[in-house]
Every structure is written in structure tokens, then in C-alpha cells.
Design an enzyme around this catalytic site. Structure first.
Site, PDB file in Angstrom:
ATOM      1  N   ASN A   1     -13.678  -2.239 -27.140  1.00  0.00           N
ATOM      2  CA  ASN A   1     -13.290  -3.492 -26.139  1.00  0.00           C
ATOM      3  C   ASN A   1     -14.202  -4.604 -26.833  1.00  0.00           C
ATOM      4  O   ASN A   1     -13.613  -5.532 -27.171  1.00  0.00           O
ATOM      5  CB  ASN A   1     -13.525  -3.129 -24.891  1.00  0.00           C
ATOM      6  CG  ASN A   1     -12.641  -2.158 -24.298  1.00  0.00           C
ATOM      7  OD1 ASN A   1     -11.606  -1.547 -24.985  1.00  0.00           O
ATOM      8  ND2 ASN A   1     -12.786  -1.500 -23.206  1.00  0.00           N
ATOM      9  N   ASP A   2     -15.330  -4.360 -26.531  1.00  0.00           N
ATOM     10  CA  ASP A   2     -16.476  -5.454 -27.143  1.00  0.00           C
ATOM     11  C   ASP A   2     -16.506  -5.604 -28.465  1.00  0.00           C
ATOM     12  O   ASP A   2     -16.766  -6.851 -29.030  1.00  0.00           O
ATOM     13  CB  ASP A   2     -17.756  -5.424 -26.450  1.00  0.00           C
ATOM     14  CG  ASP A   2     -17.888  -5.887 -25.049  1.00  0.00           C
ATOM     15  OD1 ASP A   2     -17.023  -6.803 -24.755  1.00  0.00           O
ATOM     16  OD2 ASP A   2     -18.963  -5.465 -24.199  1.00  0.00           O
TER      17      ASP A   2
ATOM     18  N   ARG B   1     -20.598   4.467 -16.443  1.00  0.00           N
ATOM     19  CA  ARG B   1     -21.103   3.148 -16.411  1.00  0.00           C
ATOM     20  C   ARG B   1     -22.172   2.910 -15.222  1.00  0.00           C
ATOM     21  O   ARG B   1     -21.635   2.920 -13.871  1.00  0.00           O
ATOM     22  CB  ARG B   1     -19.926   2.233 -16.376  1.00  0.00           C
ATOM     23  CG  ARG B   1     -18.823   2.450 -17.172  1.00  0.00           C
ATOM     24  CD  ARG B   1     -17.644   1.199 -16.860  1.00  0.00           C
ATOM     25  NE  ARG B   1     -16.673   1.412 -17.651  1.00  0.00           N
ATOM     26  CZ  ARG B   1     -15.601   2.277 -17.447  1.00  0.00           C
ATOM     27  NH1 ARG B   1     -15.550   2.997 -16.369  1.00  0.00           N
ATOM     28  NH2 ARG B   1     -14.365   2.294 -18.363  1.00  0.00           N
TER      29      ARG B   1
ATOM     30  N   GLU C   1     -21.142  -1.803 -30.450  1.00  0.00           N
ATOM     31  CA  GLU C   1     -20.204  -2.764 -30.003  1.00  0.00           C
ATOM     32  C   GLU C   1     -20.384  -3.965 -30.598  1.00  0.00           C
ATOM     33  O   GLU C   1     -19.902  -5.224 -30.193  1.00  0.00           O
ATOM     34  CB  GLU C   1     -20.272  -2.760 -28.719  1.00  0.00           C
ATOM     35  CG  GLU C   1     -21.695  -2.955 -27.917  1.00  0.00           C
ATOM     36  CD  GLU C   1     -21.384  -2.775 -26.277  1.00  0.00           C
ATOM     37  OE1 GLU C   1     -20.639  -2.942 -25.865  1.00  0.00           O
ATOM     38  OE2 GLU C   1     -22.755  -2.427 -25.892  1.00  0.00           O
TER      39      GLU C   1
ATOM     40  N   HIS D   1       0.873  -1.185   0.062  1.00  0.00           N
ATOM     41  CA  HIS D   1      -0.098  -0.029  -0.061  1.00  0.00           C
ATOM     42  C   HIS D   1       0.767   1.210  -0.201  1.00  0.00           C
ATOM     43  O   HIS D   1       0.537   2.241  -0.407  1.00  0.00           O
ATOM     44  CB  HIS D   1      -0.863  -0.072   1.163  1.00  0.00           C
ATOM     45  CG  HIS D   1      -2.133  -0.841   0.778  1.00  0.00           C
ATOM     46  ND1 HIS D   1      -2.762  -1.371   1.936  1.00  0.00           N
ATOM     47  CD2 HIS D   1      -2.931  -1.271  -0.053  1.00  0.00           C
ATOM     48  CE1 HIS D   1      -3.935  -1.983   1.516  1.00  0.00           C
ATOM     49  NE2 HIS D   1      -3.884  -1.844   0.183  1.00  0.00           N
TER      50      HIS D   1
ATOM     51  N   ARG E   1     -12.219 -11.863 -24.810  1.00  0.00           N
ATOM     52  CA  ARG E   1     -11.154 -11.024 -24.342  1.00  0.00           C
ATOM     53  C   ARG E   1     -10.663 -11.463 -23.082  1.00  0.00           C
ATOM     54  O   ARG E   1      -9.734 -10.896 -22.651  1.00  0.00           O
ATOM     55  CB  ARG E   1     -11.444  -9.400 -24.424  1.00  0.00           C
ATOM     56  CG  ARG E   1     -12.711  -9.284 -23.548  1.00  0.00           C
ATOM     57  CD  ARG E   1     -13.082  -7.780 -23.956  1.00  0.00           C
ATOM     58  NE  ARG E   1     -14.438  -7.425 -23.357  1.00  0.00           N
ATOM     59  CZ  ARG E   1     -14.671  -6.138 -22.470  1.00  0.00           C
ATOM     60  NH1 ARG E   1     -13.386  -5.853 -21.905  1.00  0.00           N
ATOM     61  NH2 ARG E   1     -15.617  -6.011 -22.129  1.00  0.00           N
TER      62      ARG E   1
ATOM     63  N   ARG F   1     -24.910   5.506 -19.787  1.00  0.00           N
ATOM     64  CA  ARG F   1     -24.847   4.349 -20.522  1.00  0.00           C
ATOM     65  C   ARG F   1     -25.884   3.681 -19.627  1.00  0.00           C
ATOM     66  O   ARG F   1     -25.778   3.736 -18.439  1.00  0.00           O
ATOM     67  CB  ARG F   1     -23.595   3.273 -20.525  1.00  0.00           C
ATOM     68  CG  ARG F   1     -23.956   2.105 -21.460  1.00  0.00           C
ATOM     69  CD  ARG F   1     -22.535   1.241 -21.619  1.00  0.00           C
ATOM     70  NE  ARG F   1     -21.968   0.718 -20.350  1.00  0.00           N
ATOM     71  CZ  ARG F   1     -20.909   0.165 -20.281  1.00  0.00           C
ATOM     72  NH1 ARG F   1     -20.218   0.049 -21.379  1.00  0.00           N
ATOM     73  NH2 ARG F   1     -20.500  -0.259 -19.151  1.00  0.00           N
TER      74      ARG F   1
ATOM     75  N   CYS G   1     -15.686   5.123 -27.022  1.00  0.00           N
ATOM     76  CA  CYS G   1     -15.252   5.078 -25.480  1.00  0.00           C
ATOM     77  C   CYS G   1     -14.551   3.879 -24.974  1.00  0.00           C
ATOM     78  O   CYS G   1     -14.628   3.425 -24.021  1.00  0.00           O
ATOM     79  CB  CYS G   1     -16.718   5.277 -24.829  1.00  0.00           C
ATOM     80  SG  CYS G   1     -17.886   3.860 -25.260  1.00  0.00           S
TER      81      CYS G   1
END
Length: 658
Positions: free
Chosen positions: A568-569, A411, A545, A304, A579, A447, A616
Site C-alpha cells: 500500500n505505502d 497493527r 515500504e 444494520h 493514495r 509491527r 502484507c
């Protein structure tokens, strides 16, 4: 009842993911256990959970018994199957460091320490170089009374111990309530607070008191026992938790003794903090902006101490062991957090070299910081919006500090996953309104709920699916559950009064999904009007996507106000490659011609229809790809806050023809 799964939490259940998992488990009345390799522990004890050493991609079983067992298992399995669950703030919001790269842990396999002709070498734990006056921080060791208690003293000593634990917990609670604590540091303090409240640690101490030890001695014994368990586990994250246990034990001992630890408040500007060990609790509360660097005998790249240093852009070299004593009398120290090098009282040539490197790094950072307030434009004057991807209100500050031009992806599923019941319309409206106010007049793209069987939430029962990534998720689930969807849409309409709210639909693959949503939006607006509730309209867009969305992009563009490409998707679906599967990881490449063609087709359709086209996905922040995306016609890029200033610089350089 019980259910097994494969853990997808990033790096497994180390400190903060374990703390969050325990917090989730404690929200249920049922008794909950986590089972790995036949060993079961309470899911409501962070220490026991961490000692189970659950790593990413291992199989575990969640077992629950009680009235809300079904809900508990669904929520906890959803957390374990969420690849983002183990990502800490310092990883997603790490500041740029001396080479202009995102800060990241140095090699986990760095040697503990080695001697060099001109100094020492330890673990490179936080990037950057520094040189400054040494500030030695070696508080005295704590020792117990060294006598055995009489039988009639034990009950009183246990009460005294419990009062000390409560005092430490209260102090940590006050720290957590302070606005001055960063989101990353807040997570660390919360993890320490959880250790202080854990029955494994306090129970071990009380056991020692009942055996006749005074409370201070008992706490030292308990901390050493638990810390040894962590040190014995074959996992670098869990090894680092041994230091946290000792730090918490020290705070409890100080409370028992009525003492305060040696303060760091007097450290001078730019000084190098030298210590055998620094508790994360102490460092998180220190005047971090004045600390030029950290050199420590204990700790490693996953401790930490390292996490706090990285999140605040402080160079750090840890793990020097007993060699740290060579720095007790140092007047000046130079350190390189990139290599782990530490130089004691450097000569003139070394001093000049480090001063030059510090200046170059500062110039680099200042160069990027200059882009905080820049509005990037192309050569033709077209403005490119560089926005932030965030998932909670706690992330607003990090986005604002780097000059985010609004939010390109909020999100909302994280808001749902945090609670044991579906969030109310009022709670959602307050959250979205706070977001809109924080970034007004910039746009905030929210979203709608994007969940499926791979990341379920309490209150929604998902069917068992062979492949949840191709199943009942995103807009598909929302349209089937208008009771949930309308509550979110009503909250968004109410929040739109307070700023520039835009709404984006995930997992769209058919025109009918957009049209059905628009009907629901109109119904919600009519209801709010009839109820006399203030509300405003918002732009409706879709997240591109799925391959289907790409192929019908020209038709979709006539139905919506904007596109946002989720690379990403999109990459996963275009390449038919999971992925999360390392075996096919090489196929998950956004630069593959098939994926780039899909992005270009989408952009072309949006430009032809005159709507905004943004991105995005993670690719939006890549300097090597930004020019190609802008040439395709994208006018909005949304990314992690750490990438924003560099993206702005890239765009301005492109406009200047550099």
C-alpha cells in the site's frame, strides 16, 4: 482551543464511527464540540453527531475547553484523519458468498421496490440465493395509553421511563458481554446501546412526558421525531439510522409495558425470515445459523440488518415497503440477494432453478472451506504461509475460522489509539501474549508502533508537518522516544515466551535504524533478565515500504531475519501519488512496472541472503498477482481473513499447473 481538519473516516461519521468518536470524546473531562458549516454539536452525543451528517472529505473543527483540551483535540483529530476508522468488521471480514466474491453492499441506488410477473423486487442488500419455508415475523404495533397525565403523575412517570431505559441498557450490556456475539454484531449492538443512552432521544421523551404524555406515547413521539431528522438528511448511512432509533424506541416501550418482543427462537432451519421491520438488536440475538434468508419491508443496503446479514453470509432483500404484506401468508419464498428478486410460493420450475443455484453456491463455499486446513505448497514442496492482517484481539476468531497460518501483520497502533493514555508494558505484554498463544505454533509478526502526524495518539505530541506521510513517523518517532519504544520492546520480549513472536519495524529507510533498534532490544532483554522477568528472543525484520528500503535491500537483508513488503505505502511512495487523493488514484496501481520491479528487487535480495520474504499489503490477497509474487520468491502472504481460503486455492492450483 480548536483545530480544523478534513475528515478521512471511511464514509464519514455514520453509526459505528460516530459511536467510537463519542466514546473517545467521553474519555476526556473537557467539553468537546464538533463544528461543521458553522453548526456546533456536542461530540459526546452520538445522535447529535450523526445528525450533523459529517461526510468523508468534508472540513470540520474540533473545539475543546477544559484541563485536557489539548489531548482531546489531538486524539479526536487523529481519529477523523484515519481513513480506516470508518471501516466496519463486515467490510474487512465479510465471508465469501455465492459467487465466491467478498460480500459487499449491493448498489445503493437500487429501486425501492418494483412488481414483477413472478414476484417482487427490492433492495439487494446481501448477496446469495435462498429458497425455504416462510417464517412470518410481524409483532403487533405498540400504542400508548392515549390519555393525558395529571400533574402529580408526571414525576413518577419520568422515574418509570428512566427505569425502563436503564433496563434496556443493562440488557444490551449483558449481550455485549457474551462471547457468542461476533465482533461485527458487537459493534452494532454497541451503537444501539449508545442511542439508548443518548440524551437527545431520552431528553425528547422526557420533554413529552412533562407535556402530559404517558411514557410509552412519549417514547413513540421521541423516536418518531429523531428518526424523521435522520430520514431528512441527504445521506444513505444516516437515513438507515432512522430504523435503529425506532428499534431502540420499541425496546424501551416493551420494557415500560413489561413485555418481551415476539421471539425468533422458533425459526426452523433454512427458513426465510419475513418481516416489515427487524430491529438490529433482535436480529443480532437471533439463531442466525438457522436463517436461510431475510426479506424485509424496511431497510436498505447500509442498514444494520443488511450489515448483520452480510457478515453472516445470509442472503437478504430489503426495502419492499408495503409490498411486504403480500408475503404474510406465503408458504415458501425464494430470494436472490444479488438482484433483489423475491418470489412468493414459486412454481416447480422456479423451485428447481433456485435449488440448483443454492446447491452451486454451497458447493463453491464448501470448495473454499476445504482449504481452511490446507497447507499450501508449490510443486517443489516449498510451503507458502498464508496469514492474516489484524489489528485487535477481537479479530482473532475470524482469522482462525478461515485457517490463517498465523498473523503476518498485527497493527499495534490500534492498541494505542483505543486508550486515552499510553498503554502500559503489562497491558501490551498481555495483548501480544494472547495473540501468540492463539496462533501457536504459527508465527505472529507484530509491527512496532506505526504512527505519525496523520494519526496521532494521546501521550505523544506530534509537530505540525506539511506532509506527515514523509515526516516523523514509524521507526523514526520510536527511536526518538525510547521511553515509549522500550516499553513496547520489553512487552514483546515477555510475550515471546508464549509463542512464535516476530517483530517488524515500519518505515525503515536506513541501516542505522535497524542497528539502533537492535541495541535497544538488547538493553531491554538485559533489564528483564536483571529483574528476573521471563522473556525470550524474537526475530527482527523490516517492512519494505520506502524506495530507500528497496534500494538498500541487499544490505538490509544481512541485518534482519525477514522482509515483509507493504504494497500500500510502497506503491504510494514509488509512484509519488497520495493514495488518499482521488485525482491521482489511477497512479496507485501495484501492477505498475515500477512497483512490480521494486517488489522483485526486494524479493531477489531476500532470497540471496536466505531470509524469509513476505507481503502484507492488500495485493497479497489478489489471485491474479499471487503467481507472480511466488515466482519472485515470496514464501509468505498476509491478507484480510476473507481472502485467505481463496489465496490458498490459488496457490494449490498454481502448484498443480492449472
Amino acid at each position: 482551543m480548536e483545530r480544523s481538519t478534513i475528515v478521512r473516516v471511511h464514509e464519514g461519521l455514520h453509526a459505528r464511527p460516530a459511536t467510537r468518536f463519542v466514546k473517545l470524546a467521553k474519555a476526556f473531562e473537557s467539553d468537546v464540540e464538533l463544528v461543521k458549516d458553522g453548526k456546533a454539536v456536542s461530540a459526546k452525543s452520538s445522535v447529535k453527531l450523526m445528525l450533523l451528517a459529517v461526510k468523508e472529505n468534508q472540513e470540520v473543527t474540533v473545539r475543546a475547553n477544559g484541563a485536557d483540551a489539548i489531548e482531546a483535540i489531538e486524539a479526536l483529530i487523529g481519529y477523523l484523519e484515519n481513513p480506516k476508522a470508518g471501516l466496519d468488521d463486515e467490510e474487512t471480514h465479510a465471508p465469501a458468498n455465492d459467487a465466491g466474491k467478498e460480500a459487499a453492499p449491493a448498489s445503493q441506488s437500487a429501486p425501492a421496490v418494483s412488481a414483477e410477473a413472478n414476484g417482487l423486487r427490492g433492495v439487494a442488500a446481501s448477496e446469495g440465493v435462498a429458497i425455504g419455508p416462510a417464517f412470518a415475523h410481524f409483532p403487533p404495533d405498540i400504542a400508548g395509553q392515549g390519555r393525558m397525565l395529571q400533574a402529580d403523575e408526571i414525576a413518577g412517570e419520568i422515574e418509570r421511563f428512566r427505569a425502563a431505559v436503564a433496563a434496556v441498557q443493562a440488557r444490551m450490556d449483558r449481550a455485549l458481554a457474551q462471547d457468542s456475539l461476533s465482533a461485527g454484531d458487537r459493534g452494532i449492538v454497541a451503537a444501539l446501546r449508545d442511542i439508548a443512552a443518548d440524551d437527545s432521544l431520552t431528553g425528547e421523551a422526557e420533554k413529552a412526558i412533562k407535556g402530559g404524555n404517558d411514557a410509552v406515547s412519549a417514547m413513540i413521539i421521541a423516536a418518531s421525531t429523531i428518526a424523521a431528522d435522520f430520514s431528512a438528511v441527504d445521506d444513505h448511512y444516516l437515513n438507515a439510522r432512522a430504523d435503529d432509533v425506532h428499534a431502540v424506541g420499541r425496546q424501551i416501550c416493551l420494557a415500560l409495558l413489561g413485555q418481551d418482543d415476539v421471539s425468533l427462537e422458533n425459526i426452523s432451519q433454512g427458513a426465510i425470515l419475513i418481516a416489515d421491520d427487524i430491529g438490529a438488536w433482535d436480529l443480532a440475538r437471533a439463531p442466525l445459523k438457522r436463517i436461510g434468508g431475510v426479506v424485509c419491508g424496511h431497510g436498505g443496503a447500509t442498514s444494520h440488518i443488511a450489515i448483520i446479514a452480510r457478515s453472516h453470509g445470509i442472503p437478504a432483500v430489503l426495502g419492499l415497503g408495503d409490498r411486504i404484506n403480500a408475503l404474510r401468508t406465503a408458504q415458501e419464498v425464494a430470494l436472490d440477494g444479488n438482484t433483489g428478486q423475491v418470489i412468493i410460493d414459486p412454481d416447480a420450475a422456479t423451485r428447481a432453478d433456485f435449488a440448483g443455484r443454492v446447491e452451486a453456491a454451497a458447493t463453491e463455499r464448501a470448495g473454499l472451506a476445504a482449504f481452511k486446513t490446507v497447507t499450501p505448497k508449490l510443486a517443489d514442496g516449498k510451503v507458502i504461509e498464508v496469514a492474516a492482517n489484524i489489528g485487535s484481539l477481537e479479530e482473532i476468531e475470524a482469522a482462525q475460522e478461515v485457517g490463517a497460518m498465523g498473523v503476518g501483520l498485527f497493527r499495534t497502533e490500534l492498541l494505542f489509539m483505543r486508550h486515552m493514555h499510553l498503554p502500559s508494558e503489562d497491558m501490551q505484554a498481555e495483548t501480544y501474549a494472547a495473540l501468540a498463544k492463539a496462533f501457536a505454533p504459527y508465527p505472529v509478526i507484530v509491527r512496532t508502533l506505526d504512527i505519525g502526524g496523520d494519526k496521532p495518539i494521546a501521550g505523544i505530541e506530534f509537530p505540525d508537518e506539511e506532509n506527515p506521510f514523509l515526516g516523523w513517523r514509524g521507526i523514526r518517532m520510536c527511536l526518538d522516544r525510547p521511553d515509549i519504544f522500550k516499553r513496547q520492546l520489553r512487552a514483546l520480549l515477555r510475550a515471546a515466551v508464549h509463542g512464535n513472536i516476530k517483530v517488524m519495524l515500519p518505515m525503515v529507510s536506513d541501516l542505522g535504524e535497524v542497528r539502533q533498534t537492535r541495541v535497544l532490544v538488547d538493553k531491554c532483554a538485559a533489564e528483564l533478565k536483571a529483574e528476573g522477568v521471563p522473556h525470550a528472543t524474537f526475530d527482527l525484520g523490516v517492512m519494505i515500504e520506502t524506495p530507500a528500503a528497496v534500494l538498500i535491500a541487499p544490505a538490509l537483508a544481512k541485518e534482519v531475519a525477514f522482509f515483509s513488503i507493504g504494497t500500500n505505502d510502497l506503491t504510494q511512495y514509488i509512484m509519488a501519488a497520495d493514495r488518499l487523493n482521488p485525482t491521482v488514484a489511477k497512479l496507485n496501481d501495484v501492477t505498475n512496472p515500477a512497483v512490480m520491479s521494486a517488489i522483485e528487487l526486494t524479493a531477489r535480495a531476500g532470497v540471496a541472503a536466505g531470509i524469509m520474504v513476505g507481503m502484507c499489503g492488500e495485493a497479497a490477497g489478489r489471485p491474479d498477482l499471487i503467481p507472480a509474487f511466488l515466482e519472485m520468491g515470496l514464501t509468505e502472504l498476509s491478507m484480510s481473513p476473507a481472502s485467505i481460503q481463496r489465496a490458498k486455492k490459488t496457490i494449490m492450483a498454481m502448484a498443480a499447473g492449472e
